[in-house]
Design a protein around this motif. Structure first.
Motif, short mmCIF file in Angstrom:
data_model
loop_
_atom_site.label_atom_id
_atom_site.label_comp_id
_atom_site.label_asym_id
_atom_site.label_seq_id
_atom_site.Cartn_x
_atom_site.Cartn_y
_atom_site.Cartn_z
N THR A 92 1.08 -1.23 0.44
CA THR A 92 -0.19 -0.87 0.48
C THR A 92 1.18 0.96 0.01
OG1 THR A 92 -2.07 -1.00 1.66
CG2 THR A 92 -1.76 1.48 1.34
N THR A 93 0.81 2.29 -0.52
CA THR A 93 1.24 3.36 -0.90
C THR A 93 0.78 4.98 -0.57
OG1 THR A 93 0.75 4.08 -3.54
CG2 THR A 93 3.08 2.54 -2.54
N GLN A 94 -0.26 4.48 -1.02
CA GLN A 94 -1.42 5.70 -0.21
C GLN A 94 -2.39 4.96 1.03
OE1 GLN A 94 -2.56 7.14 -3.80
NE2 GLN A 94 -1.48 8.99 -3.72
N VAL A 95 -3.06 6.24 1.66
CA VAL A 95 -4.10 6.06 2.29
C VAL A 95 -5.36 7.45 1.94
CG1 VAL A 95 -2.95 3.58 3.97
CG2 VAL A 95 -2.59 6.19 4.12
N GLN A 96 -6.69 7.01 2.79
CA GLN A 96 -7.13 7.85 2.99
C GLN A 96 -7.72 8.71 4.30
OE1 GLN A 96 -10.48 8.46 -0.03
NE2 GLN A 96 -10.15 5.96 0.24
N VAL A 97 -7.67 9.68 5.04
CA VAL A 97 -8.49 9.97 6.63
C VAL A 97 -8.96 10.79 6.54
CG1 VAL A 97 -6.99 11.00 8.31
CG2 VAL A 97 -5.38 9.91 7.73
N GLN A 98 -10.33 10.54 6.99
CA GLN A 98 -11.55 11.09 6.96
C GLN A 98 -12.05 10.62 8.38
OE1 GLN A 98 -14.55 8.31 6.31
NE2 GLN A 98 -15.47 9.50 4.59
N ALA A 99 -12.89 12.51 8.30
CA ALA A 99 -13.18 12.72 10.11
C ALA A 99 -14.83 12.72 10.53
CB ALA A 99 -12.67 14.04 10.66
N ARG A 100 -14.76 12.50 11.43
CA ARG A 100 -16.62 12.32 11.80
C ARG A 100 -17.12 13.29 12.54
NH1 ARG A 100 -18.43 6.77 14.16
NH2 ARG A 100 -17.34 7.43 16.10
N ASP A 101 -18.15 14.11 12.55
CA ASP A 101 -18.57 14.13 14.09
C ASP A 101 -20.20 14.42 14.19
OD1 ASP A 101 -20.57 15.23 12.23
OD2 ASP A 101 -20.57 17.78 12.83
N LEU A 102 -20.58 14.41 15.78
CA LEU A 102 -21.79 13.87 16.15
C LEU A 102 -22.35 15.65 16.31
CD1 LEU A 102 -23.74 12.12 17.55
CD2 LEU A 102 -22.60 13.36 20.08
N PRO A 103 -24.04 15.53 15.12
CA PRO A 103 -24.81 15.26 15.17
C PRO A 103 -24.09 14.58 13.62
CG PRO A 103 -25.65 17.25 15.03
CD PRO A 103 -24.07 16.75 15.61
N GLY A 104 -23.25 14.76 13.03
CA GLY A 104 -23.27 14.79 11.29
C GLY A 104 -22.93 13.77 10.79
N TRP A 106 -20.03 11.05 9.45
CA TRP A 106 -18.36 10.83 8.48
C TRP A 106 -18.41 12.32 7.57
CZ3 TRP A 106 -14.87 8.73 10.62
CH2 TRP A 106 -14.98 8.03 11.29
N ASN A 107 -17.71 12.76 7.29
CA ASN A 107 -17.22 13.77 6.68
C ASN A 107 -16.70 12.97 5.05
OD1 ASN A 107 -16.07 15.63 4.26
ND2 ASN A 107 -15.28 16.77 5.98
N PRO A 108 -18.11 13.34 4.06
CA PRO A 108 -17.45 13.32 3.08
C PRO A 108 -16.65 13.58 2.16
CG PRO A 108 -19.10 14.44 2.46
CD PRO A 108 -18.86 14.28 4.31
N GLY A 109 -15.66 14.01 2.72
CA GLY A 109 -14.31 13.95 1.72
C GLY A 109 -12.97 13.86 2.87
N THR A 110 -11.96 13.61 2.09
CA THR A 110 -11.11 12.47 2.60
C THR A 110 -10.11 13.83 1.86
OG1 THR A 110 -10.66 10.86 0.79
CG2 THR A 110 -12.67 10.15 2.39
N THR A 111 -8.53 12.60 3.54
CA THR A 111 -7.22 13.61 2.77
C THR A 111 -6.52 11.94 2.30
OG1 THR A 111 -8.25 15.11 4.55
CG2 THR A 111 -5.34 14.35 3.92
N ILE A 112 -6.27 12.37 1.28
CA ILE A 112 -5.19 10.97 0.79
C ILE A 112 -3.89 11.63 1.54
CG2 ILE A 112 -3.82 10.06 -1.17
CD1 ILE A 112 -7.15 10.76 -2.84
N ILE A 113 -3.24 10.52 1.52
CA ILE A 113 -1.79 10.51 1.92
C ILE A 113 -0.73 9.33 1.57
CG2 ILE A 113 -0.38 9.98 4.30
CD1 ILE A 113 -2.15 12.68 4.50
N THR A 114 0.02 10.05 1.07
CA THR A 114 0.97 8.69 0.44
C THR A 114 2.04 9.05 1.61
OG1 THR A 114 1.20 10.28 -1.98
CG2 THR A 114 3.24 8.44 -1.71
N LEU A 115 2.03 7.17 1.56
CA LEU A 115 2.83 7.19 3.42
C LEU A 115 4.55 6.65 2.96
CD1 LEU A 115 0.93 3.14 3.82
CD2 LEU A 115 0.77 6.06 5.07
N PRO A 116 4.79 7.46 3.79
CA PRO A 116 6.99 7.60 3.53
C PRO A 116 7.34 6.00 4.13
CG PRO A 116 6.05 8.11 5.95
CD PRO A 116 5.01 8.15 4.97
N ARG A 117 8.38 5.77 2.21
CA ARG A 117 9.23 4.61 2.51
C ARG A 117 9.92 5.10 3.64
NH1 ARG A 117 5.57 1.27 2.49
NH2 ARG A 117 4.19 1.52 1.49
#
Length: 117
Positions: A92-104, A106-117
């Motif tokens: 795996t070279t990339q993952v996504q990070v997603q945040a959630r709030d109460l009461p809304g 999961w934020n439909p948007g994510t942040t894509i992170i390239t994993l350092p090697r």
């Protein structure tokens, strides 16, 4: 008068509708697992409205790990919380990070992170 009240209520709603934002992510590999330090901004107002979790997803949207947040951060914005021991599938070279709030939820948007090697 009814329309004035409705307009006033709608004007107050956007603050409650603002989803949590991922401001920064640091990923660091340690042995076979990863540590993620995630900084979030959100207009927390108290127990009824606060950023209550973030998660790591693969690029297909499958959850790899979740960090539950135990309390509001009204006076601490933005704030950073960490999660260690995250297992990322080999190759795996990339993952996504997603945040959630109460009461809304999961934020439909994510942040894509390239994993350092």
């Amino acid at each position: 008068m009814r329309y004035a009240l409705l307009a006033l209520l709608l004007a107050a709603t956007p603050a409650l509708a603002e989803p949590p934002q991922i401001d920064n992510v640091k990923a660091r590999k340690s042995g076979d697992t990863w540590r993620f330090d995630v900084t979030i901004s959100h207009p927390d107002t108290g127990w009824d409205h606060y950023a209550d979790a973030w998660r790591i997803l693969d690029m297909d949207g499958n959850q790899l790990a979740i960090r539950e947040l135990a309390h509001p951060h009204v006076e601490e914005q933005p704030f950073t919380r960490s999660l260690s021991g995250v297992r990322i599938p080999e190759g795996t070279t990339q993952v996504q990070v997603q945040a959630r709030d109460l009461p809304g939820g999961w934020n439909p948007g994510t942040t894509i992170i390239t994993l350092p090697r």
